[in-house]
Design an enzyme around this catalytic site. Structure first.
Site, PDB file in Angstrom:
ATOM      1  N   ASP A   1       3.405  29.894 -21.718  1.00 58.83           N
ATOM      2  CA  ASP A   1       2.917  29.134 -22.942  1.00 58.83           C
ATOM      3  C   ASP A   1       4.139  27.958 -22.745  1.00 58.83           C
ATOM      4  OD1 ASP A   1       1.274  28.778 -25.410  1.00 58.83           O
ATOM      5  OD2 ASP A   1       3.353  28.153 -26.087  1.00 58.83           O
TER       6      ASP A   1
ATOM      7  N   ASP B   1      -1.442  16.509 -20.980  1.00 61.35           N
ATOM      8  CA  ASP B   1      -2.155  16.810 -19.682  1.00 61.35           C
ATOM      9  C   ASP B   1      -1.346  16.834 -18.392  1.00 61.35           C
ATOM     10  OD1 ASP B   1      -4.478  17.066 -21.203  1.00 61.35           O
ATOM     11  OD2 ASP B   1      -5.498  15.173 -20.492  1.00 61.35           O
TER      12      ASP B   1
ATOM     13  N   ASP C   1      -2.555  25.048 -23.912  1.00 63.55           N
ATOM     14  CA  ASP C   1      -1.409  25.211 -23.172  1.00 63.55           C
ATOM     15  C   ASP C   1      -0.897  26.288 -22.456  1.00 63.55           C
ATOM     16  OD1 ASP C   1      -0.777  26.178 -25.796  1.00 63.55           O
ATOM     17  OD2 ASP C   1       1.367  25.279 -25.452  1.00 63.55           O
TER      18      ASP C   1
END
Length: 341
Positions: free
Chosen positions: A213, A230, A257
Site C-alpha cells: 500500500d 497515477d 493504491d
C-alpha cells in the site's frame, strides 16, 4: 496445424459430416450418383463413412482430436471423398465441384492459416486431377481457373476474418484481466491464481501473499494532483517488477493504491525477505515528477502465509490486510508479517 477453438470445431464438424451423409443418400437416389451401380454403392459407402466419422468426433474429447491433427485430417478426408465421388460418377460439373467448398469453408472458419493452406491446396490439386481426367484440356483449365479462384479467395477471406476475430478476442481478454494503468493483472486474475495455489497439493512450502500500500496516497493526490498519483502507482508497479520476477510470482493491482504479490511455494520468512527487498527498492527510487523534481514515495507491506496464518483465500487476504494495517499503525514505511494462527 491446430484448430482455433477445438470445441467449436468439433461441434460444427459433426453437423457438417451428418449433413453431407444425408446429401450422399439423397444423391444415391437422384442425380449423377444414381445413374450407375458404382455411383450408388459409392454414395452409400461414403455416407456410412461420414456417419462413422461424425460419431467418432462426437465422442472423442476435442482437445485430443486437435493434438493429433484430427481437424486437419477430417478436412482432407472431405477433399478426398469429394474428388473420389466426382471421379467415380464421372461428374466434372459445377455441382460436383461445389462439394469441395464444404471442407475448405469449414477449414477457413475453424483452422489456423497453415492448415487452411494445406486443405485449400489439396482441394485444388484434387479438383485438377479429376477435371483433367474427365474433360478436354481447355475445359479443364477453364473450370479449374474459375472454381479454384473461388476456393482460394474464400479460404483467404475466412482466414483473415478469423485472425482478426482472434486478435479482438485476445484484446478483450487482456482488457478483462490487466489493469490498464499499471499493466499488472487485476483482482479477478489474482483470485484465480491464489485459489489454484491454495488447492494444489504439490506446493510443500505453502503460499505467501504480500499486500503493498502506498503511504499517504490521498495526500499525494491532494497536494500534487491525481495525474501524479497515477504516476506514483505506475512507478511502484515498475519497482515491483524490477524486484519480483513475474515468473516466480503474480503481480496484481487490487484496487486504489493497493498492490499485491502472490508467491506460490514460498515460506513466510522468504516472503518477508522479498517484501523487505521491495521496501528497500522503493526507498532507493524516488518518483521523478514532470518538472524534474524528485518525490520520495514510501510503501507499507503486509505478509501472510498459508497454511501458517490462514487456510482459505478470504482468510489469507484478511491476515495479510491485518499485517498491512499493523505496519501503517506502526508508522508506515515498513514490513509486517501476520501473526501465526
Amino acid at each position: 496445424m491446430r484448430a482455433r477453438d477445438p470445441r467449436a470445431a468439433a461441434r460444427t464438424a459433426v453437423l457438417v459430416l451428418l449433413v453431407c451423409a444425408v446429401t450422399m443418400l439423397v444423391f444415391s437416389l437422384f442425380g449423377p450418383n444414381a445413374v450407375s451401380t458404382a455411383g450408388i454403392v459409392a454414395s452409400w459407402v461414403t455416407a456410412a463413412l461420414l456417419v462413422g466419422l461424425a460419431v467418432t468426433y462426437r465422442v472423442t474429447p476435442p482437445e485430443r482430436i486437435d493434438r493429433r491433427g484430427g481437424y486437419v485430417l477430417i478436412a482432407l478426408i472431405g477433399v478426398v471423398l469429394c474428388c473420389g465421388m466426382n471421379w467415380i460418377t464421372r461428374d466434372p460439373s459445377a455441382g460436383g465441384q461445389a462439394f469441395l467448398a464444404f471442407p475448405v469453408l469449414w477449414a477457413g472458419v475453424h483452422l489456423r492459416r497453415a492448415a487452411v493452406r494445406v486443405v485449400t491446396v489439396a482441394a485444388l490439386v484434387g479438383d485438377a486431377v479429376v477435371l483433367f481426367h474427365l474433360e478436354p484440356v481447355g475445359n479443364a483449365i477453364s473450370d479449374l481457373s474459375f472454381f479454384g479462384s473461388v476456393l482460394a479467395v474464400m479460404a483467404f477471406m475466412l482466414t483473415r476474418s478469423g485472425e482478426t476475430q482472434d486478435r479482438l478476442v485476445a484484446m478483450l481478454q487482456e482488457q478483462a484481466s490487466v489493469d490498464s494503468l499499471t499493466g499488472l493483472v487485476n483482482r479477478r486474475v489474482l483470485d484465480e491464481a491464489l485459489t489454484e495455489a491454495l488447492t494444489t497439493q504439490t506446493r510443500p512450502l505453502g503460499t505467501s501473499l504480500v499486500l503493498v500500500d502506498i503511504d499517504s496516497f490521498k495526500t499525494i493526490n491532494d497536494q500534487y494532483g491525481h495525474p501524479v498519483g497515477d504516476d506514483a502507482l505506475v512507478h511502484i508497479a515498475g519497482v515491483l517488477r524490477s524486484v519480483v520476477r513475474p515468473g516466480d510470482a503474480v503481480l496484481s493491482r487490487m484496487g486504489g493504491d493497493e498492490l499485491a504479490v502472490l508467491l506460490p511455494d514460498c515460506p513466510a520468512e522468504v516472503a518477508a525477505r522479498r517484501a523487505t527487498d521491495v521496501l528497500d527498492a522503493v526507498r532507493a527510487a524516488p518518483l521523478q515528477l514532470r518538472d524534474g523534481t524528485l518525490l520520495a514515495v514510501s510503501v507499507s507491506l503486509g505478509v501472510a502465509h498459508a497454511p501458517s496464518h490462514a487456510e482459505q483465500l478470504e482468510e489469507l487476504y484478511a491476515a495479510a490486510d491485518t499485517a498491512l494495517y499493523a505496519a501503517k499503525r506502526a508508522g508506515r514505511d515498513q514490513v509486517r508479517v501476520a501473526e501465526v494462527c
